[in-house]
Scaffold this motif. Structure first.
Motif, PDB file in Angstrom:
ATOM      1  N   LYS A  65      -0.676 -26.674 -20.054  1.00  0.00           N
ATOM      2  CA  LYS A  65      -0.798 -27.959 -19.365  1.00  0.00           C
ATOM      3  C   LYS A  65      -0.756 -29.126 -20.348  1.00  0.00           C
ATOM      4  O   LYS A  65      -0.256 -30.209 -20.018  1.00  0.00           O
ATOM      5  N   MET A  66      -1.242 -28.913 -21.567  1.00  0.00           N
ATOM      6  CA  MET A  66      -1.143 -29.948 -22.585  1.00  0.00           C
ATOM      7  C   MET A  66       0.318 -30.265 -22.889  1.00  0.00           C
ATOM      8  O   MET A  66       0.686 -31.433 -23.095  1.00  0.00           O
ATOM      9  N   GLU A  67       1.167 -29.252 -22.903  1.00  0.00           N
ATOM     10  CA  GLU A  67       2.588 -29.470 -23.135  1.00  0.00           C
ATOM     11  C   GLU A  67       3.214 -30.299 -22.016  1.00  0.00           C
ATOM     12  O   GLU A  67       4.245 -30.947 -22.214  1.00  0.00           O
ATOM     13  N   CYS A  68       2.573 -30.280 -20.835  1.00  0.00           N
ATOM     14  CA  CYS A  68       3.059 -31.074 -19.699  1.00  0.00           C
ATOM     15  C   CYS A  68       2.490 -32.488 -19.691  1.00  0.00           C
ATOM     16  O   CYS A  68       2.816 -33.286 -18.803  1.00  0.00           O
ATOM     17  N   GLY A  69       1.625 -32.795 -20.659  1.00  0.00           N
ATOM     18  CA  GLY A  69       1.076 -34.142 -20.752  1.00  0.00           C
ATOM     19  C   GLY A  69      -0.412 -34.262 -20.518  1.00  0.00           C
ATOM     20  O   GLY A  69      -0.982 -35.345 -20.686  1.00  0.00           O
ATOM     21  N   VAL A  70      -1.076 -33.177 -20.113  1.00  0.00           N
ATOM     22  CA  VAL A  70      -2.518 -33.217 -19.863  1.00  0.00           C
ATOM     23  C   VAL A  70      -3.270 -33.406 -21.183  1.00  0.00           C
ATOM     24  O   VAL A  70      -2.974 -32.729 -22.168  1.00  0.00           O
ATOM     25  N   SER A  71      -4.221 -34.335 -21.189  1.00  0.00           N
ATOM     26  CA  SER A  71      -4.966 -34.608 -22.425  1.00  0.00           C
ATOM     27  C   SER A  71      -6.466 -34.354 -22.305  1.00  0.00           C
ATOM     28  O   SER A  71      -7.180 -34.400 -23.297  1.00  0.00           O
ATOM     29  N   TYR A  72      -6.940 -34.100 -21.080  1.00  0.00           N
ATOM     30  CA  TYR A  72      -8.346 -33.763 -20.926  1.00  0.00           C
ATOM     31  C   TYR A  72      -8.518 -32.835 -19.725  1.00  0.00           C
ATOM     32  O   TYR A  72      -7.689 -32.805 -18.809  1.00  0.00           O
ATOM     33  N   PHE A  73      -9.600 -32.066 -19.763  1.00  0.00           N
ATOM     34  CA  PHE A  73      -9.886 -31.095 -18.716  1.00  0.00           C
ATOM     35  C   PHE A  73     -11.311 -31.293 -18.216  1.00  0.00           C
ATOM     36  O   PHE A  73     -12.231 -31.454 -19.010  1.00  0.00           O
ATOM     37  N   ILE A  74     -11.468 -31.270 -16.904  1.00  0.00           N
ATOM     38  CA  ILE A  74     -12.790 -31.319 -16.292  1.00  0.00           C
ATOM     39  C   ILE A  74     -13.119 -29.920 -15.784  1.00  0.00           C
ATOM     40  O   ILE A  74     -12.339 -29.322 -15.035  1.00  0.00           O
ATOM     41  N   SER A  75     -14.237 -29.382 -16.216  1.00  0.00           N
ATOM     42  CA  SER A  75     -14.568 -28.001 -15.866  1.00  0.00           C
ATOM     43  C   SER A  75     -15.160 -27.898 -14.472  1.00  0.00           C
ATOM     44  O   SER A  75     -15.633 -28.874 -13.887  1.00  0.00           O
ATOM     45  N   GLN A  76     -15.110 -26.678 -13.952  1.00  0.00           N
ATOM     46  CA  GLN A  76     -15.944 -26.352 -12.795  1.00  0.00           C
ATOM     47  C   GLN A  76     -17.393 -26.448 -13.269  1.00  0.00           C
ATOM     48  O   GLN A  76     -17.677 -26.356 -14.466  1.00  0.00           O
ATOM     49  N   CYS A  77     -18.300 -26.633 -12.343  1.00  0.00           N
ATOM     50  CA  CYS A  77     -19.712 -26.754 -12.677  1.00  0.00           C
ATOM     51  C   CYS A  77     -20.183 -25.624 -13.599  1.00  0.00           C
ATOM     52  O   CYS A  77     -19.891 -24.452 -13.349  1.00  0.00           O
ATOM     53  N   VAL A  78     -20.888 -25.985 -14.664  1.00  0.00           N
ATOM     54  CA  VAL A  78     -21.344 -25.002 -15.653  1.00  0.00           C
ATOM     55  C   VAL A  78     -22.808 -24.663 -15.427  1.00  0.00           C
ATOM     56  O   VAL A  78     -23.689 -25.525 -15.550  1.00  0.00           O
ATOM     57  N   PHE A  79     -23.072 -23.409 -15.082  1.00  0.00           N
ATOM     58  CA  PHE A  79     -24.430 -22.889 -15.062  1.00  0.00           C
ATOM     59  C   PHE A  79     -24.543 -21.651 -15.953  1.00  0.00           C
ATOM     60  O   PHE A  79     -25.638 -21.207 -16.268  1.00  0.00           O
ATOM     61  N   ASN A  80     -23.398 -21.098 -16.322  1.00  0.00           N
ATOM     62  CA  ASN A  80     -23.390 -19.962 -17.248  1.00  0.00           C
ATOM     63  C   ASN A  80     -22.937 -20.489 -18.607  1.00  0.00           C
ATOM     64  O   ASN A  80     -21.747 -20.709 -18.844  1.00  0.00           O
ATOM     65  N   LEU A  81     -23.897 -20.685 -19.488  1.00  0.00           N
ATOM     66  CA  LEU A  81     -23.622 -21.274 -20.797  1.00  0.00           C
ATOM     67  C   LEU A  81     -22.677 -20.409 -21.625  1.00  0.00           C
ATOM     68  O   LEU A  81     -21.779 -20.923 -22.311  1.00  0.00           O
ATOM     69  N   GLU A  82     -22.835 -19.099 -21.550  1.00  0.00           N
ATOM     70  CA  GLU A  82     -22.003 -18.212 -22.361  1.00  0.00           C
ATOM     71  C   GLU A  82     -20.537 -18.269 -21.939  1.00  0.00           C
ATOM     72  O   GLU A  82     -19.635 -18.192 -22.774  1.00  0.00           O
ATOM     73  N   TYR A  83     -20.283 -18.388 -20.647  1.00  0.00           N
ATOM     74  CA  TYR A  83     -18.901 -18.510 -20.174  1.00  0.00           C
ATOM     75  C   TYR A  83     -18.245 -19.757 -20.759  1.00  0.00           C
ATOM     76  O   TYR A  83     -17.092 -19.731 -21.217  1.00  0.00           O
ATOM     77  N   ALA A  84     -18.971 -20.866 -20.738  1.00  0.00           N
ATOM     78  CA  ALA A  84     -18.428 -22.121 -21.262  1.00  0.00           C
ATOM     79  C   ALA A  84     -18.213 -22.033 -22.772  1.00  0.00           C
ATOM     80  O   ALA A  84     -17.196 -22.501 -23.299  1.00  0.00           O
ATOM     81  N   ARG A  85     -19.162 -21.429 -23.456  1.00  0.00           N
ATOM     82  CA  ARG A  85     -19.025 -21.266 -24.916  1.00  0.00           C
ATOM     83  C   ARG A  85     -17.788 -20.454 -25.276  1.00  0.00           C
ATOM     84  O   ARG A  85     -17.096 -20.756 -26.250  1.00  0.00           O
ATOM     85  N   GLN A  86     -17.506 -19.432 -24.485  1.00  0.00           N
ATOM     86  CA  GLN A  86     -16.357 -18.578 -24.799  1.00  0.00           C
ATOM     87  C   GLN A  86     -15.046 -19.346 -24.655  1.00  0.00           C
ATOM     88  O   GLN A  86     -14.125 -19.158 -25.452  1.00  0.00           O
ATOM     89  N   VAL A  87     -14.977 -20.203 -23.648  1.00  0.00           N
ATOM     90  CA  VAL A  87     -13.779 -21.037 -23.497  1.00  0.00           C
ATOM     91  C   VAL A  87     -13.612 -21.942 -24.717  1.00  0.00           C
ATOM     92  O   VAL A  87     -12.506 -22.061 -25.275  1.00  0.00           O
ATOM     93  N   ILE A  88     -14.697 -22.579 -25.135  1.00  0.00           N
ATOM     94  CA  ILE A  88     -14.642 -23.466 -26.303  1.00  0.00           C
ATOM     95  C   ILE A  88     -14.214 -22.689 -27.545  1.00  0.00           C
ATOM     96  O   ILE A  88     -13.338 -23.124 -28.302  1.00  0.00           O
ATOM     97  N   GLU A  89     -14.843 -21.542 -27.749  1.00  0.00           N
ATOM     98  CA  GLU A  89     -14.558 -20.737 -28.943  1.00  0.00           C
ATOM     99  C   GLU A  89     -13.100 -20.311 -28.983  1.00  0.00           C
ATOM    100  O   GLU A  89     -12.419 -20.470 -30.005  1.00  0.00           O
ATOM    101  N   ASP A  90     -12.596 -19.781 -27.880  1.00  0.00           N
ATOM    102  CA  ASP A  90     -11.218 -19.292 -27.856  1.00  0.00           C
ATOM    103  C   ASP A  90     -10.216 -20.436 -27.971  1.00  0.00           C
ATOM    104  O   ASP A  90      -9.172 -20.302 -28.623  1.00  0.00           O
TER     105      ASP A  90
END
Length: 322
Positions: free
Chosen positions: A172-197
């Motif tokens: 999506k960045m290649e299509c011009g997207v520069s920011y992403f809004i996440s679904q509501c975060v209640f599982n911290l580890e799930y969010a961390r894994q996205v950031i890490e990867d």
């Protein structure tokens, strides 16, 4: 300004998310709701207001929806006609696939004239007939890229299952997207894994990472907790148990949310990922809305204390209405 912060990849962006009133609401009542919204938000130091396009997603699951679905007012109409005196940028969601290329082009022109910014989302169900694909929609938006930014959605729960959220984001960045809004975060580890990867992928491919804006919402009742489950928001079992055993679910959830925001702040800073937060209320109960306003203020201050949020605004400016 929101536009400059996203284009310069400045961390500490703070958004507030709302849903428009129901479609059958009287004009008088819509005006009253809008005025209350403006009064609540006027004291907040936010960079933009997110106005969601609520879709009926009942077809994606066999589970019964805890709250009945009701069509809402068009978010662009509500923002432009009723929230104009709140002088902050507006971010408008739109399911691109429901509209023809011509309709999307006209809609984007209307957004651009008011300095509003789009977030394209997918269709409400996998078998929904698509009129315009997301890549096509992004291509149509490109005509405004000099004066606009476009966002997309990221879902940590999807990454847990498919392990490809970083790939989706880079596409999506290649299509011009520069920011992403996440679904509501209640599982911290799930969010961390996205950031890490994402951080590892961007480092490996020498790509400047996008801004990730994490959605934070409180849970004020067992019914709201069930609704979160229905929406696909993963609330870990130990967190559910913690909430249920607490004397005050809403108060406890607010504390959990503020801890999550603090943890994500530290993690993103360590990984050099530009980030921010979008605070919302998934319920319409007054107590939960007020809790979301409180969290927005607390998170904004936390970001300033950590030196990642720079803002000269102490409150939103209300333009005189005509």
């Amino acid at each position: 300004m929101f536009l400059n912060k996203i284009k310069s990849q400045e961390s500490g962006v703070v958004l507030y998310g709302i849903t428009p009133p129901k479609a059958d609401t009287t004009i008088e009542r819509v005006t009253e709701i809008a005025q209350k919204t403006i009064e609540r938000l006027a004291a907040l130091d936010i960079d933009a207001l997110v106005v969601y396009d609520v879709q009926d997603e009942s077809a994606r699951t066999k589970e019964e929806r805890p709250f009945p679905f009701m069509n809402s007012l068009d978010p662009l109409h509500f923002a432009s006609e009723y929230l104009g005196s709140l002088d902050v940028p507006k971010i408008i969601y739109r399911p691109a696939g429901k509209f023809s290329p011509e309709e999307l082009s006209e809609w984007l022109d209307a957004l651009n004239k008011q300095s509003f910014y789009p977030v394209f989302v997918g269709v409400p169900a996998p078998d929904f007939p698509v009129k315009t694909s997301l890549p096509e929609a992004y291509k149509i938006w490109r005509k405004n890229e000099e004066t606009s930014v476009i966002g997309a959605v990221t879902i940590p729960e999807r990454h847990k299952i498919l392990q490809d959220e970083d790939t989706r984001m880079l596409d999506k960045m290649e299509c011009g997207v520069s920011y992403f809004i996440s679904q509501c975060v209640f599982n911290l580890e799930y969010a961390r894994q996205v950031i890490e990867d994402l951080a590892l992928r961007c480092d490996r491919e020498q790509i400047t990472p996008p801004t990730i804006i994490f959605t934070i919402t409180a849970c004020g009742s067992e019914k709201t907790l069930q609704f979160m489950d229905w929406l696909g928001i993963n609330v870990p079992e130990d967190v559910k148990e913690d909430l249920r055993k607490s004397g005050d679910i809403l108060e406890r959830s607010v504390n959990i949310c503020l801890d999550i925001a603090s943890e994500l702040t530290a993690f993103c800073m360590e990984r050099s990922i530009p980030f921010g937060f979008n605070i919302e209320s998934v319920a319409i109960r007054k107590a939960e809305i007020e809790a979301s306003i409180y969290m927005a203020g607390q998170i904004s201050q936390m970001l300033k204390d950590k030196g990642v949020r720079k803002s000269e605004r102490t409150q939103s400016v209300l333009r005189p209405t005509t």
